[in-house]
Design an enzyme around this catalytic site. Structure first.
Site, PDB file in Angstrom:
ATOM      1  N   ASP A  48       0.836  -1.206   0.000  1.00 25.58           N
ATOM      2  CA  ASP A  48       0.000   0.000   0.000  1.00 25.58           C
ATOM      3  C   ASP A  48       0.873   1.259   0.000  1.00 25.58           C
ATOM      4  O   ASP A  48       1.412   1.642   1.028  1.00 25.58           O
ATOM      5  CB  ASP A  48      -0.903  -0.016   1.241  1.00 25.58           C
ATOM      6  CG  ASP A  48      -1.932   1.101   1.189  1.00 25.58           C
ATOM      7  OD1 ASP A  48      -3.019   0.861   0.639  1.00 25.58           O
ATOM      8  OD2 ASP A  48      -1.643   2.221   1.668  1.00 25.58           O
ATOM      9  N   TYR A  53       3.437   9.572  -0.466  1.00 24.59           N
ATOM     10  CA  TYR A  53       4.480   8.983   0.383  1.00 24.59           C
ATOM     11  C   TYR A  53       5.877   9.179  -0.212  1.00 24.59           C
ATOM     12  O   TYR A  53       6.877   8.933   0.455  1.00 24.59           O
ATOM     13  CB  TYR A  53       4.243   7.474   0.614  1.00 24.59           C
ATOM     14  CG  TYR A  53       2.898   7.103   1.192  1.00 24.59           C
ATOM     15  CD1 TYR A  53       2.044   8.062   1.733  1.00 24.59           C
ATOM     16  CD2 TYR A  53       2.475   5.776   1.208  1.00 24.59           C
ATOM     17  CE1 TYR A  53       0.807   7.704   2.249  1.00 24.59           C
ATOM     18  CE2 TYR A  53       1.241   5.414   1.727  1.00 24.59           C
ATOM     19  CZ  TYR A  53       0.408   6.386   2.236  1.00 24.59           C
ATOM     20  OH  TYR A  53      -0.812   6.018   2.740  1.00 24.59           O
ATOM     21  N   LYS A  78      -2.110   5.783  -4.780  1.00 27.03           N
ATOM     22  CA  LYS A  78      -3.222   6.724  -4.570  1.00 27.03           C
ATOM     23  C   LYS A  78      -2.903   8.068  -5.205  1.00 27.03           C
ATOM     24  O   LYS A  78      -1.731   8.470  -5.249  1.00 27.03           O
ATOM     25  CB  LYS A  78      -3.485   6.938  -3.074  1.00 27.03           C
ATOM     26  CG  LYS A  78      -3.485   5.655  -2.251  1.00 27.03           C
ATOM     27  CD  LYS A  78      -3.856   5.884  -0.798  1.00 27.03           C
ATOM     28  CE  LYS A  78      -3.552   4.655   0.038  1.00 27.03           C
ATOM     29  NZ  LYS A  78      -2.189   4.549   0.531  1.00 27.03           N
ATOM     30  N   HIS A 109      -7.029   9.500  -2.784  1.00 27.17           N
ATOM     31  CA  HIS A 109      -6.452   9.416  -1.432  1.00 27.17           C
ATOM     32  C   HIS A 109      -7.351  10.083  -0.382  1.00 27.17           C
ATOM     33  O   HIS A 109      -7.541   9.560   0.713  1.00 27.17           O
ATOM     34  CB  HIS A 109      -5.068  10.078  -1.444  1.00 27.17           C
ATOM     35  CG  HIS A 109      -4.159   9.615  -0.359  1.00 27.17           C
ATOM     36  ND1 HIS A 109      -2.794   9.506  -0.517  1.00 27.17           N
ATOM     37  CD2 HIS A 109      -4.396   9.232   0.917  1.00 27.17           C
ATOM     38  CE1 HIS A 109      -2.253   9.083   0.609  1.00 27.17           C
ATOM     39  NE2 HIS A 109      -3.202   8.901   1.495  1.00 27.17           N
ATOM     40  N   SER A 140     -10.515   6.607  -0.662  1.00 26.14           N
ATOM     41  CA  SER A 140      -9.969   6.539   0.691  1.00 26.14           C
ATOM     42  C   SER A 140     -10.450   7.765   1.458  1.00 26.14           C
ATOM     43  O   SER A 140     -10.554   8.858   0.878  1.00 26.14           O
ATOM     44  CB  SER A 140      -8.437   6.513   0.612  1.00 26.14           C
ATOM     45  OG  SER A 140      -7.878   6.490   1.904  1.00 26.14           O
ATOM     46  N   ASN A 141     -10.732   7.561   2.709  1.00 27.05           N
ATOM     47  CA  ASN A 141     -11.211   8.644   3.574  1.00 27.05           C
ATOM     48  C   ASN A 141     -12.535   9.222   3.088  1.00 27.05           C
ATOM     49  O   ASN A 141     -12.827  10.396   3.340  1.00 27.05           O
ATOM     50  CB  ASN A 141     -10.135   9.736   3.696  1.00 27.05           C
ATOM     51  CG  ASN A 141      -8.854   9.198   4.292  1.00 27.05           C
ATOM     52  OD1 ASN A 141      -8.863   8.691   5.411  1.00 27.05           O
ATOM     53  ND2 ASN A 141      -7.760   9.255   3.552  1.00 27.05           N
ATOM     54  N   SER A 232       5.481  -1.628   9.271  1.00 23.55           N
ATOM     55  CA  SER A 232       6.669  -1.668  10.116  1.00 23.55           C
ATOM     56  C   SER A 232       7.877  -1.829   9.198  1.00 23.55           C
ATOM     57  O   SER A 232       7.751  -2.395   8.114  1.00 23.55           O
ATOM     58  CB  SER A 232       6.612  -2.839  11.107  1.00 23.55           C
ATOM     59  OG  SER A 232       7.820  -2.850  11.849  1.00 23.55           O
ATOM     60  N   ILE A 238       7.530  -7.181  11.300  1.00 20.90           N
ATOM     61  CA  ILE A 238       6.902  -7.530  10.012  1.00 20.90           C
ATOM     62  C   ILE A 238       6.429  -8.994  10.083  1.00 20.90           C
ATOM     63  O   ILE A 238       5.307  -9.323   9.691  1.00 20.90           O
ATOM     64  CB  ILE A 238       7.914  -7.318   8.851  1.00 20.90           C
ATOM     65  CG1 ILE A 238       8.210  -5.823   8.686  1.00 20.90           C
ATOM     66  CG2 ILE A 238       7.395  -7.927   7.554  1.00 20.90           C
ATOM     67  CD1 ILE A 238       9.354  -5.500   7.736  1.00 20.90           C
ATOM     68  N   ASN A 241       3.517  -9.358  12.658  1.00 18.12           N
ATOM     69  CA  ASN A 241       2.239  -8.841  12.147  1.00 18.12           C
ATOM     70  C   ASN A 241       1.616  -9.757  11.091  1.00 18.12           C
ATOM     71  O   ASN A 241       0.420  -9.662  10.819  1.00 18.12           O
ATOM     72  CB  ASN A 241       2.430  -7.434  11.566  1.00 18.12           C
ATOM     73  CG  ASN A 241       2.798  -6.410  12.632  1.00 18.12           C
ATOM     74  OD1 ASN A 241       2.723  -6.697  13.823  1.00 18.12           O
ATOM     75  ND2 ASN A 241       3.207  -5.223  12.207  1.00 18.12           N
TER      76      ASN A 241
END
Ligand code: NAD
Length: 279
Positions: A48, A53, A78, A109, A140-141, A232, A238, A241
């Site tokens: 993702d 980013y 995104k 995004h 998203s959001n 992470s 990693i 998780n």
């Protein structure tokens, strides 16, 4: 519900995507590169990222070095609201940085504050999807009001909505709205950006189950049929998780986590989509 990290989930239009992902926000350079290779080894297949980013180029290099086939991976990026002015250029930029000729997933995004601009962008992205440059198209959001506006204009719902969800901020009404319309929910900040692990009730539950707080929270997401995308860059975390498929939370334990949701959006770590971003 998925039963292992390789399991896919079915989306509203019959497409499939991994039911578990790996977030890369605020990760960059060599640290991100080696984290991605560790993540691939642990079985994560959905990465993702986002233009925001500024790490798509590193993700692209790690994809090449992974030795995995293109069809084994699910790469999602995104488009940021300031890029809505030229979505074709934004999509091409992401594809080029990632070294890909299509994206498995592409999301708006944030809705941003300009209704017409976001609807025009979505219209372009629908064409890009029809052309095969995007497989899964989502948002998203987005709040219910944004989702409804999209449906009013295009008579369809997005494939996924990626929203902030963790024990202290559960957005139950929005999740119910999405699930009633078969919009798959992806949980960003599934660990509350690190903060949810020190909730005493979660720590107690983890000790009882001989699991870590992170594993208990991620297992809760899986059992609620959401796609968590924990981040992470540490190899042990990693791995930890990814290791949430050999135990189950019973109804009482699930209810205990459900009850941690704070009223009045007090647990939100991100911004209010009705107010931000303003660009
Ligand atoms: P997160 O909830 O995944 O928390 C990440 C932090 O938790 C790490 O930085 C680390 O400090 C800690 N952590 C992770 N695993 C741990 C473990 N096992 N033990 C102890 N601590 C651990 O937060 P996030 O990174 O903000 O969200 C995950 C992903 O969601 C992002 O990387 C990004 O891909 C996506 N995201 C999307 C949006 C959006 O607007 N769509 C916003 C934020 C994040």
């Amino acid at each position: 519900m998925i039963h292992n990290i390789f399991d896919n989930v079915k989306l509203r239009d019959g497409q499939r995507m991994p039911g578990y992902g790996f977030g890369v926000y605020k990760a960059a350079g060599d640290g991100l590169y080696s984290a991605l290779l560790d993540a691939f080894k642990c079985g994560y297949r959905y990465i993702d990222t986002a233009s925001f980013y500024r790490n798509e180029e590193v993700v692209g290099r790690a994809i090449k070095a992974s030795g995995l086939g293109r069809e084994e991976l699910f790469i999602l990026s995104k488009i940021w609201p300031s890029e809505f002015a030229d979505p074709a250029a934004a999509l091409e930029r992401s594809l080029s940085l990632l070294g890909l000729d299509y994206l498995d997933g592409y999301l708006m995004h944030w809705p941003g504050l300009d209704r017409e601009r976001r609807l025009k962008t979505y219209e372009y992205l629908l064409h890009a999807k029809a052309d095969g440059k995007i497989h899964v198209l989502g948002v998203s959001n987005y709040l219910a009001v944004h989702l409804q506006e999209l449906h009013d204009r295009f008579q369809l719902w997005p494939d996924i909505n990626q929203i902030e969800i963790h024990p202290l901020f559960q957005q139950k009404n929005l999740c119910a709205f999405c699930s009633a319309r078969d919009i798959k929910v992806v949980a960003w900040a599934p660990l509350g950006r690190g903060g949810a692990m020190s909730i005493p009730q979660i720590e107690e539950l983890a000790a009882k189950l001989h699991k870590t707080p992170a594993q208990v929270i991620l297992r809760w997401h899986v059992q609620e049929n959401r796609i968590p995308i924990p981040k992470s860059v540490h190899p042990d975390r990693i791995r930890e998780n990814a290791d949430v498929f050999d135990f189950e939370l019973d109804d009482g334990q699930t209810r205990l986590i459900d009850a941690l949701d704070l009223p009045d959006n007090a647990g939100r770590t991100g911004k209010d989509p009705l107010l931000w971003p303003t660009d």
